[in-house]
Design an enzyme around this catalytic site. Structure first.
Site, PDB file in Angstrom:
ATOM      1  CB  SER A 159     -40.445  -9.531 -38.225  1.00 18.12           C
ATOM      2  OG  SER A 159     -40.728  -9.221 -40.455  1.00 18.12           O
TER       3      SER A 159
ATOM      4  CD  GLU B 102     -33.074  -5.251 -38.079  1.00 18.29           C
ATOM      5  OE1 GLU B 102     -33.516  -5.508 -39.148  1.00 18.29           O
ATOM      6  OE2 GLU B 102     -32.557  -4.268 -38.608  1.00 18.29           O
TER       7      GLU B 102
ATOM      8  CB  THR C 120     -29.739  -5.325 -35.237  1.00 18.94           C
ATOM      9  OG1 THR C 120     -28.897  -4.279 -34.015  1.00 18.94           O
ATOM     10  CG2 THR C 120     -29.699  -4.768 -36.115  1.00 18.94           C
TER      11      THR C 120
ATOM     12  CB  ALA D  28     -19.368  -4.825 -37.122  1.00 21.16           C
TER      13      ALA D  28
ATOM     14  N   GLY E 230     -22.198  -9.296 -42.718  1.00 23.12           N
ATOM     15  CA  GLY E 230     -21.396  -8.130 -41.568  1.00 23.12           C
ATOM     16  C   GLY E 230     -20.256  -7.826 -42.613  1.00 23.12           C
ATOM     17  CG  ASP E 231     -20.100  -3.536 -43.234  1.00 24.60           C
ATOM     18  OD1 ASP E 231     -20.399  -4.252 -44.477  1.00 24.60           O
ATOM     19  OD2 ASP E 231     -21.142  -3.204 -42.854  1.00 24.60           O
TER      20      ASP E 231
ATOM     21  CG  HIS F 285     -23.808  -5.192 -50.258  1.00 27.81           C
ATOM     22  ND1 HIS F 285     -22.662  -4.980 -50.671  1.00 27.81           N
ATOM     23  CD2 HIS F 285     -24.143  -5.767 -49.331  1.00 27.81           C
ATOM     24  CE1 HIS F 285     -21.981  -4.568 -49.294  1.00 27.81           C
ATOM     25  NE2 HIS F 285     -23.095  -5.091 -48.552  1.00 27.81           N
TER      26      HIS F 285
ATOM     27  CD  GLN G 198     -29.601  -1.542 -46.419  1.00 27.07           C
ATOM     28  OE1 GLN G 198     -30.507  -2.180 -45.653  1.00 27.07           O
ATOM     29  NE2 GLN G 198     -28.739  -2.729 -46.388  1.00 27.07           N
TER      30      GLN G 198
ATOM     31  CG  PHE H  42     -27.856   3.559 -42.817  1.00 27.05           C
ATOM     32  CD1 PHE H  42     -26.346   2.668 -42.598  1.00 27.05           C
ATOM     33  CD2 PHE H  42     -29.068   2.700 -42.998  1.00 27.05           C
ATOM     34  CE1 PHE H  42     -26.962   1.466 -42.759  1.00 27.05           C
ATOM     35  CE2 PHE H  42     -29.331   1.284 -42.368  1.00 27.05           C
ATOM     36  CZ  PHE H  42     -27.703   0.366 -42.087  1.00 27.05           C
TER      37      PHE H  42
HETATM   38  P1  FAD Z   1     -23.176 -10.736 -48.851  1.00 20.99           P
HETATM   39  O1  FAD Z   1     -25.443 -10.964 -48.589  1.00 20.99           O
HETATM   40  O2  FAD Z   1     -23.156 -12.455 -48.480  1.00 20.99           O
HETATM   41  O3  FAD Z   1     -22.349 -10.374 -49.682  1.00 20.99           O
HETATM   42  C1  FAD Z   1     -23.081  -8.798 -49.886  1.00 20.99           C
HETATM   43  C2  FAD Z   1     -22.713  -8.512 -51.052  1.00 20.99           C
HETATM   44  O4  FAD Z   1     -21.874  -8.822 -51.650  1.00 20.99           O
HETATM   45  C3  FAD Z   1     -24.135  -9.061 -51.550  1.00 20.99           C
HETATM   46  O5  FAD Z   1     -24.075  -8.566 -52.862  1.00 20.99           O
HETATM   47  C4  FAD Z   1     -23.418  -9.874 -52.258  1.00 20.99           C
HETATM   48  O6  FAD Z   1     -23.612 -10.748 -53.705  1.00 20.99           O
HETATM   49  C5  FAD Z   1     -21.906  -9.787 -52.686  1.00 20.99           C
HETATM   50  N1  FAD Z   1     -20.903 -11.135 -52.110  1.00 20.99           N
HETATM   51  C6  FAD Z   1     -21.098 -11.824 -51.020  1.00 20.99           C
HETATM   52  N2  FAD Z   1     -19.849 -13.089 -51.211  1.00 20.99           N
HETATM   53  C7  FAD Z   1     -19.923 -12.451 -52.315  1.00 20.99           C
HETATM   54  C8  FAD Z   1     -19.960 -14.516 -53.484  1.00 20.99           C
HETATM   55  N3  FAD Z   1     -18.822 -15.439 -52.372  1.00 20.99           N
HETATM   56  N4  FAD Z   1     -19.979 -14.169 -54.845  1.00 20.99           N
HETATM   57  C9  FAD Z   1     -20.547 -12.988 -54.889  1.00 20.99           C
HETATM   58  N5  FAD Z   1     -21.326 -11.966 -55.320  1.00 20.99           N
HETATM   59  C10 FAD Z   1     -20.679 -12.369 -53.492  1.00 20.99           C
HETATM   60  N6  FAD Z   1     -24.986  -5.327 -40.298  1.00 20.99           N
HETATM   61  C11 FAD Z   1     -24.625  -6.236 -38.847  1.00 20.99           C
HETATM   62  O7  FAD Z   1     -23.070  -5.522 -38.265  1.00 20.99           O
HETATM   63  N7  FAD Z   1     -25.730  -6.584 -37.746  1.00 20.99           N
HETATM   64  C12 FAD Z   1     -26.939  -6.881 -38.212  1.00 20.99           C
HETATM   65  O8  FAD Z   1     -27.650  -7.401 -37.098  1.00 20.99           O
HETATM   66  C13 FAD Z   1     -26.927  -6.594 -39.160  1.00 20.99           C
HETATM   67  N8  FAD Z   1     -28.531  -7.393 -39.722  1.00 20.99           N
HETATM   68  C14 FAD Z   1     -28.676  -6.876 -40.566  1.00 20.99           C
HETATM   69  C15 FAD Z   1     -30.121  -6.920 -41.781  1.00 20.99           C
HETATM   70  C16 FAD Z   1     -30.243  -6.375 -42.778  1.00 20.99           C
HETATM   71  C17 FAD Z   1     -31.728  -7.227 -43.308  1.00 20.99           C
HETATM   72  C18 FAD Z   1     -30.059  -7.234 -43.511  1.00 20.99           C
HETATM   73  C19 FAD Z   1     -30.263  -6.271 -45.203  1.00 20.99           C
HETATM   74  C20 FAD Z   1     -28.371  -6.183 -43.586  1.00 20.99           C
HETATM   75  C21 FAD Z   1     -27.591  -6.814 -42.185  1.00 20.99           C
HETATM   76  N9  FAD Z   1     -26.922  -5.985 -41.879  1.00 20.99           N
HETATM   77  C22 FAD Z   1     -26.134  -5.808 -40.257  1.00 20.99           C
HETATM   78  C23 FAD Z   1     -26.026  -5.754 -42.234  1.00 20.99           C
HETATM   79  C24 FAD Z   1     -24.766  -6.406 -43.294  1.00 20.99           C
HETATM   80  O9  FAD Z   1     -24.084  -7.179 -42.010  1.00 20.99           O
HETATM   81  C25 FAD Z   1     -24.098  -5.883 -44.704  1.00 20.99           C
HETATM   82  O10 FAD Z   1     -24.840  -5.291 -45.767  1.00 20.99           O
HETATM   83  C26 FAD Z   1     -22.684  -6.566 -44.761  1.00 20.99           C
HETATM   84  O11 FAD Z   1     -21.958  -5.698 -46.073  1.00 20.99           O
HETATM   85  C27 FAD Z   1     -23.196  -8.015 -45.572  1.00 20.99           C
HETATM   86  O12 FAD Z   1     -23.904  -8.749 -45.173  1.00 20.99           O
HETATM   87  P2  FAD Z   1     -24.363 -10.157 -45.364  1.00 20.99           P
HETATM   88  O13 FAD Z   1     -24.617 -10.851 -44.967  1.00 20.99           O
HETATM   89  O14 FAD Z   1     -25.744  -9.299 -46.526  1.00 20.99           O
HETATM   90  O15 FAD Z   1     -24.010 -10.117 -46.885  1.00 20.99           O
END
Ligand code: FAD
Length: 302
Positions: A18, A20, A51, A54, A111-112, A158, A185, A225
């Site tokens: 796939s 991106e 994508t 943010a 997201g962040d 992360h 990641q 990054f």
């Molecule tokens: P999560 O997986 O929910 O959390 C990130 C970290 O925090 C993990 O280590 C998780 O274990 C921990 N955490 C969170 N909540 C909890 C909890 N309740 N209890 C314990 N631990 C917790 N960013 C964008 O802005 N736009 C995009 O399109 C985009 N696409 C992406 C695609 C992929 C495949 C990846 C890997 C990343 C992408 N990102 C994107 C980056 C992503 O938004 C950031 O890494 C963001 O900081 C985390 O989002 P997440 O959904 O992975 O978060």
């Protein structure tokens, strides 16, 4: 590692890829994206994802791009959707809009949060991707059943990680909420991926954990990054790009070879799906696929 053995195995089973993309900001980037899409289309990817900036900053452009993939290509688009800080209704409306545009696959992300924000959000806004996945499945059961949902996962911690146990429990909650697969990641050492998969399987995570393969030939950009997202950059990679700041062509060749070598090692360990972070550059994704022994679908059919 033998390329021959990989080629033989791939003759038996075609790996899934796939790609991106990110939504273009201007006309020049638009042309580059669509050239990239056209050149990668013959590789018959499982899906191509777009994508989402943010805080929804690219909402319209992401929507337009996935919509055009539906109407102008034979590719299957996946639309990324981040949720943190956004009103629930707005995020779910975006998902419905994707559905109306013909999109059936969402990459659901937290997201962040904006800087200085500790993810404490007012009522009615998302703080957590598990809630988004739950809502995507439950908010409109008719859509919930139809959407394929991917989420992100992290083979190296992360920056927000609270430790492995918490990370794995969190990923398990994403799975239990209805995620169909997790995309990792990027990383550069196959052991990092295999150890992560082992930990995840032991924690009851059964969904596919698809390795995300970075194709970023700008090594300085890559280092920046990687620091932001917690990915490690091994010494050997620093050495490979040494002295090449002004030599983009050689950096491209190295990037494709490093990616292909990583994929070969992953494939030798049984991996059959790869997600490529293309940065909208067709040449790197195409050469990596070719180095992996993947030919365009049309050439294979001939
Ligand atoms: P999560 O997986 O929910 O959390 C990130 C970290 O925090 C993990 O280590 C998780 O274990 C921990 N955490 C969170 N909540 C909890 C909890 N309740 N209890 C314990 N631990 C917790 N960013 C964008 O802005 N736009 C995009 O399109 C985009 N696409 C992406 C695609 C992929 C495949 C990846 C890997 C990343 C992408 N990102 C994107 C980056 C992503 O938004 C950031 O890494 C963001 O900081 C985390 O989002 P997440 O959904 O992975 O978060």
């Amino acid at each position: 590692m033998s390329h021959l053995s990989v080629a033989t195995r791939q003759a038996e089973k075609r790996p899934n890829v796939s790609f991106e993309f990110f939504p273009p900001k201007n006309e020049t980037m638009d042309e580059r994206l669509w050239e990239c899409v056209r050149r990668l289309e013959p590789m018959a990817p499982h899906f191509v994802s777009v994508t989402y900036g943010a805080g929804g900053s690219t909402r319209a452009r992401t929507h337009e791009t996935v919509g055009r993939i539906v109407t102008d290509t034979r590719l299957t688009p996946a639309a990324h959707l981040t949720c943190v800080g956004a009103p629930r209704e707005e995020v779910l409306q975006t998902a419905e809009d994707y559905y109306e545009a013909g999109v059936r696959h969402i990459v659901a992300l937290r997201g962040d949060a904006p800087q200085d924000d500790d993810f404490a959000q007012p009522e009615g806004r998302y703080t957590n991707v598990v809630d988004l996945v739950t809502d995507l499945r439950a908010h409109r059961p008719d859509l919930g059943k139809v959407f394929e949902i991917s989420v992100a996962c992290y083979p190296e911690p992360h920056p927000d990680s609270r430790g492995w146990d918490a990370d794995l429990a969190h990923l398990k909650r994403k799975q239990d909420a209805g995620a169909d697969r997790a995309i990792t990641q990027f990383f550069f050492e196959p052991e990092i991926y295999f150890e992560f998969v082992e930990k995840a399987r032991a924690a009851g995570i059964t969904i596919p954990l698809v390795p995300g393969i970075m194709l970023q030939p700008n090594f300085n950009g890559l280092k920046k990054f990687a620091k932001m997202c917690g990915a490690s950059v091994p010494d050997w990679l620093h050495k490979l790009y040494e002295g090449l700041d002004d030599d983009a062509d050689t950096r491209d060749l190295i990037t494709a070879n490093v990616a292909a070598e990583l994929c070969h090692k992953l494939a030798d360990g049984g991996v059959e799906q790869f997600h490529f972070y293309t940065l909208n550059r067709a040449n790197l994704a195409l050469s990596t696929c070719h180095l992996l022994g993947l030919k365009p679908a049309t050439a294979e059919a001939a």
